[in-house]
Structures are given as structure tokens and as C-alpha cells.
Design a protein around this motif. Structure first.
Motif, mmCIF file in Angstrom:
data_model
loop_
_atom_site.group_PDB
_atom_site.id
_atom_site.type_symbol
_atom_site.label_atom_id
_atom_site.label_comp_id
_atom_site.label_asym_id
_atom_site.label_seq_id
_atom_site.Cartn_x
_atom_site.Cartn_y
_atom_site.Cartn_z
ATOM 1 N N SER B 157 1.541 7.542 -0.089
ATOM 2 C CA SER B 157 0.385 6.653 -0.220
ATOM 3 C C SER B 157 0.178 6.298 -1.695
ATOM 4 O O SER B 157 0.728 6.926 -2.595
ATOM 5 C CB SER B 157 -0.862 7.341 0.330
ATOM 6 O OG SER B 157 -1.289 8.337 -0.578
ATOM 7 N N GLN B 158 -0.670 5.307 -1.867
ATOM 8 C CA GLN B 158 -1.058 4.896 -3.219
ATOM 9 C C GLN B 158 -1.611 6.078 -4.012
ATOM 10 O O GLN B 158 -1.279 6.277 -5.176
ATOM 11 C CB GLN B 158 -2.140 3.819 -3.071
ATOM 12 C CG GLN B 158 -2.465 3.094 -4.312
ATOM 13 C CD GLN B 158 -1.408 2.065 -4.603
ATOM 14 O OE1 GLN B 158 -1.358 1.006 -4.029
ATOM 15 N NE2 GLN B 158 -0.540 2.392 -5.517
ATOM 16 N N LEU B 159 -2.479 6.883 -3.371
ATOM 17 C CA LEU B 159 -3.059 8.027 -4.076
ATOM 18 C C LEU B 159 -1.986 9.032 -4.455
ATOM 19 O O LEU B 159 -2.041 9.651 -5.511
ATOM 20 C CB LEU B 159 -4.129 8.713 -3.214
ATOM 21 C CG LEU B 159 -5.429 7.937 -2.971
ATOM 22 C CD1 LEU B 159 -6.386 8.757 -2.112
ATOM 23 C CD2 LEU B 159 -6.094 7.550 -4.286
ATOM 24 N N VAL B 161 1.282 8.423 -5.139
ATOM 25 C CA VAL B 161 2.143 8.002 -6.256
ATOM 26 C C VAL B 161 1.382 7.975 -7.579
ATOM 27 O O VAL B 161 1.983 7.936 -8.639
ATOM 28 C CB VAL B 161 2.840 6.633 -6.018
ATOM 29 C CG1 VAL B 161 3.734 6.695 -4.807
ATOM 30 C CG2 VAL B 161 1.854 5.496 -5.935
ATOM 31 N N ASN B 162 0.049 8.001 -7.503
ATOM 32 C CA ASN B 162 -0.737 8.091 -8.742
ATOM 33 C C ASN B 162 -0.671 9.477 -9.370
ATOM 34 O O ASN B 162 -1.061 9.669 -10.516
ATOM 35 C CB ASN B 162 -2.212 7.777 -8.456
ATOM 36 C CG ASN B 162 -2.609 6.362 -8.849
ATOM 37 O OD1 ASN B 162 -1.881 5.686 -9.564
ATOM 38 N ND2 ASN B 162 -3.754 5.917 -8.378
ATOM 39 N N ARG B 163 -0.223 10.475 -8.587
ATOM 40 C CA ARG B 163 -0.291 11.855 -9.053
ATOM 41 C C ARG B 163 0.922 12.262 -9.892
ATOM 42 O O ARG B 163 1.817 12.954 -9.417
ATOM 43 C CB ARG B 163 -0.442 12.810 -7.853
ATOM 44 C CG ARG B 163 -1.759 12.699 -7.120
ATOM 45 C CD ARG B 163 -2.969 13.029 -7.988
ATOM 46 N NE ARG B 163 -2.825 14.241 -8.767
ATOM 47 C CZ ARG B 163 -3.086 15.452 -8.322
ATOM 48 N NH1 ARG B 163 -3.538 15.632 -7.100
ATOM 49 N NH2 ARG B 163 -2.940 16.494 -9.107
ATOM 50 N N LEU B 165 3.465 10.639 -11.225
ATOM 51 C CA LEU B 165 4.761 9.961 -11.182
ATOM 52 C C LEU B 165 4.778 8.907 -12.288
ATOM 53 O O LEU B 165 3.950 8.006 -12.278
ATOM 54 C CB LEU B 165 4.950 9.305 -9.810
ATOM 55 C CG LEU B 165 6.244 8.542 -9.565
ATOM 56 C CD1 LEU B 165 7.447 9.450 -9.678
ATOM 57 C CD2 LEU B 165 6.213 7.875 -8.192
ATOM 58 N N ALA B 167 5.122 5.637 -14.270
ATOM 59 C CA ALA B 167 5.160 4.277 -13.730
ATOM 60 C C ALA B 167 6.569 3.703 -13.767
ATOM 61 O O ALA B 167 6.991 2.980 -12.861
ATOM 62 C CB ALA B 167 4.194 3.386 -14.516
ATOM 63 N N LEU B 170 8.312 4.965 -10.782
ATOM 64 C CA LEU B 170 7.787 4.340 -9.562
ATOM 65 C C LEU B 170 8.484 2.999 -9.327
ATOM 66 O O LEU B 170 8.964 2.722 -8.233
ATOM 67 C CB LEU B 170 6.276 4.137 -9.683
ATOM 68 C CG LEU B 170 5.609 3.354 -8.552
ATOM 69 C CD1 LEU B 170 5.677 4.116 -7.229
ATOM 70 C CD2 LEU B 170 4.147 3.024 -8.879
ATOM 71 N N VAL B 171 8.550 2.163 -10.350
ATOM 72 C CA VAL B 171 9.121 0.829 -10.129
ATOM 73 C C VAL B 171 10.644 0.878 -9.971
ATOM 74 O O VAL B 171 11.229 0.018 -9.329
ATOM 75 C CB VAL B 171 8.721 -0.179 -11.236
ATOM 76 C CG1 VAL B 171 7.223 -0.407 -11.204
ATOM 77 C CG2 VAL B 171 9.140 0.269 -12.621
ATOM 78 N N ARG B 176 7.569 -1.157 -2.194
ATOM 79 C CA ARG B 176 6.367 -1.199 -1.378
ATOM 80 C C ARG B 176 6.754 -1.328 0.086
ATOM 81 O O ARG B 176 7.641 -2.094 0.437
ATOM 82 C CB ARG B 176 5.510 -2.411 -1.760
ATOM 83 C CG ARG B 176 4.750 -2.256 -3.045
ATOM 84 C CD ARG B 176 3.720 -1.160 -2.957
ATOM 85 N NE ARG B 176 2.598 -1.516 -2.108
ATOM 86 C CZ ARG B 176 1.384 -1.749 -2.582
ATOM 87 N NH1 ARG B 176 1.130 -1.678 -3.859
ATOM 88 N NH2 ARG B 176 0.402 -2.051 -1.770
ATOM 89 N N GLY B 178 4.257 -1.944 3.175
ATOM 90 C CA GLY B 178 2.842 -2.053 3.529
ATOM 91 C C GLY B 178 2.013 -1.523 2.381
ATOM 92 O O GLY B 178 2.278 -1.848 1.227
ATOM 93 N N ASN B 179 1.024 -0.672 2.675
ATOM 94 C CA ASN B 179 0.249 -0.125 1.561
ATOM 95 C C ASN B 179 0.774 1.240 1.126
ATOM 96 O O ASN B 179 0.084 2.004 0.476
ATOM 97 C CB ASN B 179 -1.250 -0.083 1.884
ATOM 98 C CG ASN B 179 -1.542 0.743 3.112
ATOM 99 O OD1 ASN B 179 -0.675 0.922 3.955
ATOM 100 N ND2 ASN B 179 -2.750 1.249 3.211
ATOM 101 N N TRP B 181 4.429 3.464 -0.463
ATOM 102 C CA TRP B 181 5.615 3.303 -1.298
ATOM 103 C C TRP B 181 6.742 4.118 -0.695
ATOM 104 O O TRP B 181 6.530 5.271 -0.311
ATOM 105 C CB TRP B 181 5.328 3.787 -2.716
ATOM 106 C CG TRP B 181 4.322 2.968 -3.448
ATOM 107 C CD1 TRP B 181 2.964 3.073 -3.362
ATOM 108 C CD2 TRP B 181 4.581 1.913 -4.388
ATOM 109 N NE1 TRP B 181 2.363 2.152 -4.191
ATOM 110 C CE2 TRP B 181 3.333 1.427 -4.835
ATOM 111 C CE3 TRP B 181 5.752 1.332 -4.897
ATOM 112 C CZ2 TRP B 181 3.215 0.399 -5.759
ATOM 113 C CZ3 TRP B 181 5.629 0.308 -5.822
ATOM 114 C CH2 TRP B 181 4.375 -0.151 -6.239
#
Lengths: 127, 274, 170
Positions: B157-159, B161-163, B165, B167, B170-171, B176, B178-179, B181
Motif C-alpha cells: 500500500s501507499q502507507l 512504501v512510505n515506510r 523505502l 524514493a 521506489l521508482v 503502480r 491501482g492504489n 505498488w
């Protein structure tokens, strides 16, 4: 440690600011990129700038480019904190010179992880 | 509100003992919200029933899940960075130098949870070795079937990948969906997943060059810790490397390991002659 | 402005996302921004007579808005939750508009990421009357938070000009 928190939402400035204060930061808020540049120009050099993307007057991407084009600001770590979450947008921000990228919404834990990645988490704080 | 005062108190003490985190009175709603899914999964009607069942029949795995559910929202990528810095800084170079090019390097993530640890390893080795996809094989195991399936899916989830990782990773390594990753197919193919109970005889696996066994031992009693360490050592190459959690050690538990300081952290290696 | 808004042939939003996806975005926003343990329950309750809304506009191949609507007291309670770490002495109307606007902004950005690339997000706006919507280009989540009605809509723009009759709540 000093941080500049740049967001047009005062609620978001308070949220980001209070998380950073809990990690021991001294925080200066700014409502858009221009206002933040003014703060830098008056000589306030933070360790970290957390920058929203969509703002009036000067947006976060323009701010990042402006900071990275001035060698005097080389020591400032730049983190986008924004709801923009497409891969292409993240790539744009990194290409413009952002060091990290946080997608809204986020938790205080996520902020701590990002600070650790940037080497900007004060050692004495370990929750 | 089905949570009784006794249940809340038991959970508070458990969390404090295992994590040093204090749940203030008034946080009953948090305990309720975090543990209800776990209770329902086990066919129980509420959180108090879950607590009662663990109190009557102590069970390290469930206890660990309770603590995890209350102490972290999401597992971090690069959690406690030292074991990952050591992997790319010391362990991989020494293994690559010591093995023939056609020999596979086998890495085991022994409590993989929702997959952040095995995929963190996959990202690091694929950045460090040009032929990582062919050369490295990562085995990801967990006690929980749900966690094994989540790891296999490789979607976050978005939350999540914020933890922690970066950026840039990530890219590079996610797309992506849906919502959520999704990890790149190349990295996902490096990871093999299976259910595994560390406290019981282990399936045929390995031998492993590197084992990540982090934040597992703390939940078990001494005899079980010793059993786990013995079985893990049997699946390791003699010159392998074991990483434990920051608060864990083999010292005073099992003498068959040698502690090696690596940067700010440490690893354990099977002692020679055993 | 109206030229930027939808052409009649715009692909309806329901072909790009469903209510469950919007709900899951909202779930993340609620736990992380509104508060740990705070949940937006996906069960509708009767809508209040007087509401406030905040919205952000999305412009791209699909044009429209993401709108959050609730009653005034709920908006104030949401603001208190957002500002819980450093609450101001008095919560002013400007704080409420700002906080509800930021909720719409965060929801909007995450919705935008599910739409065709190169869409852009406007700045949040708030007011008693949200932009008008059309049932054929609308994704709607009717939910409740702390027992009070809260609605999130992702809605295609209506063909301009914006007329008075659109301002009567449906």
C-alpha cells in the motif's frame, strides 16, 4: 537541527512541524515556495526542508529547483511531502534535486524512517 | 466495546515487556481496533476472547503478532539499516570472492512478514551484482499463511512504501497497480515463498549463505530459542552469516556461534569444529 | 475555466475507479491523518440538512472534482483531530476550511494517481455548496465517522455555464 516546513495548508504545517519538533527539530513554517526562499535569503539555513508540491505563488518543484541552483544552499536536504503520487511525478521531483519524497498521507513513523534515510534523525531519539 | 479491563491490562503489560512501549489508559480503542481483525480471523467474537485464549494457552507466535499489531503499523523497508549495510558492504563481497561464479548464493528471510525484508534484500543484491537474478536466490518464510501470500503477491500500500523505502528505489523497482505498488517481476522471481514454523522441525531447504532471523527469538523461551538456533545452523553453510534483531543475541543461548562486529551492528557465524 | 472542463464525451469516472478503491484511499487517510484507530465506516446514515464541503479540481483527460461533505460540527471535530498534536487555543473558521480542504487535497491527489497520466490537481476550495455533479459520471462513498454522515464523491465536471439551479442540493 532546523527544519523549514513549506505547505499552503496551515493544518499540514502544524502536523509536519509537530512531528519534527517531537524528533528535536526547531521548525520554521512557510506558506509557499516564495516565502520559503525569503526565509533562506534572510540567512536562515535549515538542515531539512519539507516541501509540498501544489502551492500558490511558487510551487514545491520550483522551490526545489531554485534551492538546488544556489550553491549557498547545498547543505539543505530537500524532501517533497505531497499528495502527488504518480511515478512520473516522483521522478520529476528527484530530477529537480529533491533528496527524498514522502507521499501524503503519512504517519510519524514514516517521517522517522525518512529522516533516518537522510541521516537526519537525531541519535538520542529512538521510539 | 468488548474489551475488558483485565484484557486491556494484560495487553499493556505484554507490550511494555516486549517493546518498552507504554499504552496509556484510554487507549482501549486502539487495542480494540488493532486486534479485532486477528480475533475475527481466528473465529473469535472479540479481542477479550483472543486475549483469554492466549492467556490460557500461551503461544509465542500469536503473542508476537499481538505485539507487532500494536507497535508498528507497517514493517519498514531497510528496518534497522545495519544488517543491510553489512550485506552489501561486507557479506556479499566476501561471498562473491569465496564462491565460484556458477554457484548460487542462497539467502533466507526466516520471518518475512509482509515481504519488506526479502524484497529489500532483492533490491540491494540486484543493485550490487550485475547477474543477481541468476546468481542469488532468496527464500522467504513465515509462520502465517496470510503473510506468505502477501509476500508472494509483492504488492504494497501507499502507507507501506512510505515506510523507509528510498524514493529512488521506489521508482526503479516498483510500478503502480491501482492504489498499490507492485514489485518488479525480476525481483519477485528471485524470491521463493513458503510457510515455515521455526519452532518445529524445518523443511528441506538451503544450505544458506545468509540468514535473516530478526525479532523472532525474543518471543520464545530459552529451550525454544536454542532449538531454533540449532536447526537454523544445520541449514547454513559453514562460512555463512546470521543476522538477528538489534535486541537479540546468541550469547548465553547457544555457544556454537561466533559474534562478528560489522560496522555499527553485528552478525553471527557458525563456530568452527562443531 | 469552463473551456477546460469536461467535453460531453469524457470517459465516466466509474470506468477508472470504484467506490471500494475510494474507500481504501480514505481508510489510509483516516488512520494516518485523522488519527490512529479512527475509521471511516462505509455505512450511510441520513445526510444532514446543512453541510459544508471541500473539494479539489482535477484537470486532464478526465475533468472533475473530489469532494468531501459533512456537517459543520463534524468538520470541526475533524479539524481537532488533524491538529491534535498542537491544537490552537481557539479553532477558527479558517482552520476548519483549511483542514477540510487538506483532507480533500490528500484524497484528490491519491485519486488523481489512478487516472490517466498528466492530470493536474487544483488548490483546495471550501464552501456550503459543492460543484454540481452528474449521476452518469460519479463515484460516491456514503460513510459515517463517529456516527455522523460523511460523503466523498469523485465527480465529473458539468458542462458550463454554472447556473443557479445547480446550487440546489439534490
Amino acid at each position: 537541527m532546523r527544519a523549514l516546513v513549506i505547505d499552503d495548508s496551515r493544518a499540514m504545517r502544524r502536523i509536519v512541524g509537530s512531528i519534527l519538533e517531537d524528533f528535536g527539530y526547531e521548525v520554521r513554517p512557510a506558506g509557499d515556495g516564495r516565502e520559503a526562499l525569503d526565509v533562506l535569503e534572510e540567512g536562515y539555513l535549515p538542515d531539512l526542508a519539507c516541501v509540498d508540491w501544489n502551492m500558490p505563488v511558487m510551487d514545491g518543484l520550483q522551490f526545489v529547483s531554485a534551492v538546488r541552483s544556489n550553491p549557498a544552499y547545498r547543505s539543505v536536504a530537500l524532501m517533497m511531502v505531497t499528495t502527488e503520487s504518480e511515478t512520473s511525478q516522483i521522478v520529476r521531483a528527484l530530477a529537480a534535486g529533491a533528496h527524498e519524497y514522502m507521499i501524503k498521507p503519512f504517519t510519524a513513523d514514516a517521517m522517522r524512517d525518512k529522516l533516518a534515510l537522510l541521516g537526519l534523525l537525531p541519535q538520542e531519539v529512538s521510539l | 466495546m468488548t474489551l475488558t479491563a483485565t484484557s486491556f491490562d494484560w495487553v499493556r503489560q505484554l507490550v511494555h515487556k516486549e517493546s518498552a512501549i507504554v499504552l496509556q489508559p484510554g487507549k482501549e480503542y486502539l487495542v480494540e481496533a488493532r486486534l479485532l481483525p486477528m480475533a475475527q480471523q481466528r473465529g473469535l467474537t472479540g479481542v477479550s476472547e483472543l486475549v483469554e485464549s492466549v492467556r490460557n494457552r500461551p503461544d509465542a507466535a500469536t503473542t508476537r503478532r499481538i505485539v507487532e499489531a500494536l507497535t508498528t503499523n507497517e514493517t519498514s523497508w531497510f528496518r534497522d539499516g545495519d544488517p543491510f549495510t553489512a550485506l552489501t558492504g561486507t557479506v556479499l563481497p566476501s561471498l562473491v570472492a569465496g564462491r565460484r561464479p556458477e554457484e548460487r548464493l542462497n539467502i533466507w528471510s526466516a520471518a518475512c512478514s509482509s515481504g519488506q525484508e526479502p524484497y529489500t534484500i532483492a533490491m540491494l543484491v540486484s543493485d550490487a551484482l550485475p547477474d543477481a537474478a541468476r546468481r542469488v536466490s532468496i527464500t522467504a518464510t513465515d509462520l502465517s499463511r496470510e503473510m506468505v501470500e502477501r509476500t508472494r503477491a509483492g504488492r504494497f500500500s501507499q502507507l507501506e512504501v512510505n515506510r523507509g523505502l528510498p524514493a529512488s528505489m521506489l521508482v526503479r523497482h516498483f510500478t503502480r497497480a491501482g492504489n498499490e505498488w507492485e514489485i518488479s517481476p525480476t525481483l519477485r522471481r528471485m524470491v521463493t515463498t513458503t510457510e515455515c514454523n521455526l519452532a518445529a522441525p524445518l523443511p528441506r531447504m538451503g544450505p544458506f549463505d545468509v540468514v535473516y532471523l530478526r525479532n523472532v527469538l525474543i518471543y520464545f523461551d530459552m529451550a525454544t530459542k536454542q532449538g531454533i538456533l540449532r536447526r537454523v545452523r544445520q541449514l547454513m553453510r559453514p562460512d555463512g552469516w546470521l543476522f538477528l534483531g538489534a535486541a537479540e543475541t546468541t550469547l548465553g543461548v547457544d555457544d556454537n556461534w561466533e559474534r562478528v562486529v560489522l560496522g555499527r551492528g553485528s552478525a553471527y557465524r557458525p563456530r568452527k569444529g562443531n | 475555466m469552463s473551456d477546460l472542463l469536461s467535453s460531453p464525451a469524457q470517459q465516466p469516472i466509474t470506468e477508472m475507479l470504484d467506490a471500494a478503491t475510494v474507500q481504501s484511499i480514505a481508510d489510509d487517510v483516516w488512520t494516518s491523518l485523522v488519527g490512529d484507530g479512527e475509521v471511516l465506516v462505509p455505512l450511510p446514515v441520513p445526510a444532514p440538512e446543512v453541510t459544508v464541503s471541500a473539494w479539489v479540481q482535477i484537470t486532464g483527460r478526465w475533468c472533475g472534482a473530489v469532494v468531501v461533505t459533512c456537517d459543520e460540527a463534524t468538520a470541526v471535530a475533524l479539524t481537532e483531530c488533524l491538529l491534535r498534536a498542537r491544537p490552537p487555543a481557539v479553532i477558527e473558521q479558517e482552520d476548519v476550511d483549511d483542514a477540510l480542504g487538506e483532507l480533500a487535497n490528500v484524497l484528490g491527489g491519491n485519486v488523481k494517481s489512478l487516472l490517466p497520466e498528466l492530470s493536474s490537481l487544483g488548490l483546495p476550495q471550501t464552501g456550503p455548496i459543492p460543484p454540481a455533479s452528474r449521476p452518469e459520471d460519479l463515484c460516491r462513498v456514503d460513510a459515517q465517522w463517529r456516527g455522523q454522515s460523511l460523503t466523498i464523491t469523485v465527480q465529473g465536471a458539468t458542462p458550463a455555464p454554472h447556473t443557479e439551479r445547480n446550487e440546489v442540493p439534490q
